[in-house]
Scaffold this motif. Structure first.
Motif, mmCIF file in Angstrom:
data_model
loop_
_atom_site.group_PDB
_atom_site.id
_atom_site.type_symbol
_atom_site.label_atom_id
_atom_site.label_comp_id
_atom_site.label_asym_id
_atom_site.label_seq_id
_atom_site.Cartn_x
_atom_site.Cartn_y
_atom_site.Cartn_z
ATOM 1 N N SER A 89 0.554 -0.781 -0.218
ATOM 2 C CA SER A 89 -0.086 -0.281 0.341
ATOM 3 C C SER A 89 1.244 0.700 -0.146
ATOM 4 O O SER A 89 2.395 0.954 0.734
ATOM 5 C CB SER A 89 -0.892 -0.362 0.934
ATOM 6 O OG SER A 89 -1.609 0.834 1.198
ATOM 7 N N LEU A 98 -11.190 5.842 -0.299
ATOM 8 C CA LEU A 98 -10.883 4.757 0.906
ATOM 9 C C LEU A 98 -12.264 4.740 2.160
ATOM 10 O O LEU A 98 -12.189 5.467 2.606
ATOM 11 C CB LEU A 98 -9.778 4.640 1.016
ATOM 12 C CG LEU A 98 -8.761 4.837 0.151
ATOM 13 C CD1 LEU A 98 -6.972 5.301 0.884
ATOM 14 C CD2 LEU A 98 -8.654 3.084 -0.736
ATOM 15 N N GLN A 117 -5.037 6.057 6.447
ATOM 16 C CA GLN A 117 -6.137 5.488 6.049
ATOM 17 C C GLN A 117 -7.406 6.581 6.288
ATOM 18 O O GLN A 117 -8.628 6.127 5.407
ATOM 19 C CB GLN A 117 -6.052 4.251 5.389
ATOM 20 C CG GLN A 117 -4.776 3.744 4.472
ATOM 21 C CD GLN A 117 -5.071 1.777 4.471
ATOM 22 O OE1 GLN A 117 -6.154 1.424 4.796
ATOM 23 N NE2 GLN A 117 -3.848 1.322 4.369
ATOM 24 N N LEU A 146 -7.497 -2.009 -0.749
ATOM 25 C CA LEU A 146 -6.043 -0.845 -1.133
ATOM 26 C C LEU A 146 -5.175 -1.406 -1.225
ATOM 27 O O LEU A 146 -3.753 -1.777 -2.641
ATOM 28 C CB LEU A 146 -5.586 0.016 -0.054
ATOM 29 C CG LEU A 146 -4.443 0.951 -0.621
ATOM 30 C CD1 LEU A 146 -5.048 1.775 -1.370
ATOM 31 C CD2 LEU A 146 -4.331 2.079 0.925
#
Length: 381
Positions: free
Chosen positions: A2, A30, A9, A70
């Motif tokens: 990622s 996300l 995130q 992701l």
């Protein structure tokens, strides 16, 4: 792997992913480690969301469909028949600012004047310091102190057009790339084959609405051809705007309670270049040292004098200029094909790209007309 840490995130993210089932881009965010397609008739493009009064609030609650994690989508090669990330902007104009870190620019010119002799550099610096005091270390572009620096440097024979935009009242703002031509995370970045001396430029890129409101930020690589621009400032367009020469990403972090413009002002950028031959270059750029505030750069770009009805992406410039020798002593740094460039900053993630020739990078074939036809075909316009 990622391009965002677990803590990053938690921010409000906006980006674009190529969906092979649609053969076109979708708008994504996300949520809990998953990539969610939030494309809709309300907001079929990133541009539409950035024009809203509260983009972050919309993105957090917009309905959508999960298209993968992701990690899964980050792992898919760009250009493959699997979903992969694109540059997070679409119809925004892509502009860039140059010479925004005046202190490093003045220091570099002094060192060049001294022909690499530290003693001469210190002597020149001292003479300039007698006139301008300690403002050489903390110049505010366009200020009275900057005017004194200008006069002192003219007397030293050090003045140039680059220093004019570095500490004068007017910023350098140029067109970096065409709409929809930027590449995103994992893509190749391109060098024009005419260049033999070039380098990456790690930068923060602002996302700005048509009204001049800064709504978010991401990372960028303003790929720089030092030899081409060095021949003549009039070759700036040839030096800056080539196929795959603008990398932006990995996603736009929309401003909210967890991340705002003040975080951009304090951002610490790291650069790492890894060559196929085992060569490694590391560098750093601190936004706290910028000589022009980001809001000032936006005002100088967009206003009554120039409108951008679809907003813009604005590279803010870099403090980093690699000077260490890579091969031949005295020749400094230049890229080699296959170099992997990673630009990172806490809160904005990592942007990684591989260096190739612009003529060998995938050609840019999906422009605004293709986007309009694609969205119309999906019934989104």
């Amino acid at each position: 792997m990622s391009f965002l840490s677990e803590s990053e995130q938690q921010g409000t993210w906006l980006g674009r992913v190529w969906r092979p089932d649609y053969q076109g881009p979708c708008v994504v965010t996300l949520r809990d480690g998953e990539v969610v397609d939030i494309t809709s008739r309300t907001a079929p493009m990133v541009r539409d969301i950035c024009e809203m009064d509260t983009p972050a609030a919309y993105v957090r609650t917009a309905p959508g469909d999960v298209i993968g994690t992701l990690g899964e989508i980050c792992a898919n090669p760009v250009g493959s028949e699997a979903a992969h990330f694109l540059a997070p902007c679409d119809l925004q104009t892509i502009k860039a600012c140059g010479v925004t870190f005046a202190r490093s620019m003045v220091e570099r010119v002094i060192e060049e004047r001294a022909a690499g002799d530290p003693l001469q550099a210190e002597q020149i610096r001292a003479r300039v310091g007698d006139v301008i005091g300690d403002s050489l270390r903390n110049i505010e572009a366009g200020s009275d102190e900057a005017a004194k620096v200008k006069e002192a440097l003219i007397q030293e024979g050090l003045w140039s057009q680059y220093l004019e935009v570095g500490i004068g009242p007017d910023a350098e703002v140029f067109s970096k790339a065409q709409v929809l031509s930027a590449v995103g995370p994992g893509a190749q970045v391109g060098l024009h084959p005419m260049s033999n001396w070039n380098n990456p430029e790690p930068e923060v890129v602002l996302t700005v609405s048509s009204q001049g409101r800064i709504v978010g930020a991401c990372l960028g690589n303003d790929v720089n051809l030092r030899d081409v621009e060095g021949r003549s400032a009039l070759l700036l367009s040839k030096a800056k705007d080539n196929n795959a020469s603008a990398a932006i990403g990995p996603m736009i972090r929309l401003f909210d309670d967890s991340y705002a413009l003040d975080d951009v002002r304090k951002a610490e950028l790291d650069l790492r270049v890894e060559g196929r031959d085992g060569y490694v270059l590391e560098g750093h750029s601190s936004m706290s040292e910028i000589s022009r505030d980001p809001e000032d750069l936006v005002r100088q770009t967009l206003g009554a004098h120039h409108q951008y009805p679809d907003g813009l992406m604005l590279y803010l410039g870099t403090l980093f200029a690699p000077t260490e020798d890579r091969d031949v002593p005295g020749e400094g740094f230049t890229h080699k094909l296959g170099d992997v460039v990673t630009i990172s900053a806490p809160g904005l993630g990592r942007l990684t790209n591989e260096v190739q020739l612009s003529t060998n990078c995938p050609p840019w074939r999906f422009g605004p007309s293709h986007l309009m036809r694609y969205l119309a075909g999906r019934g989104l316009l």
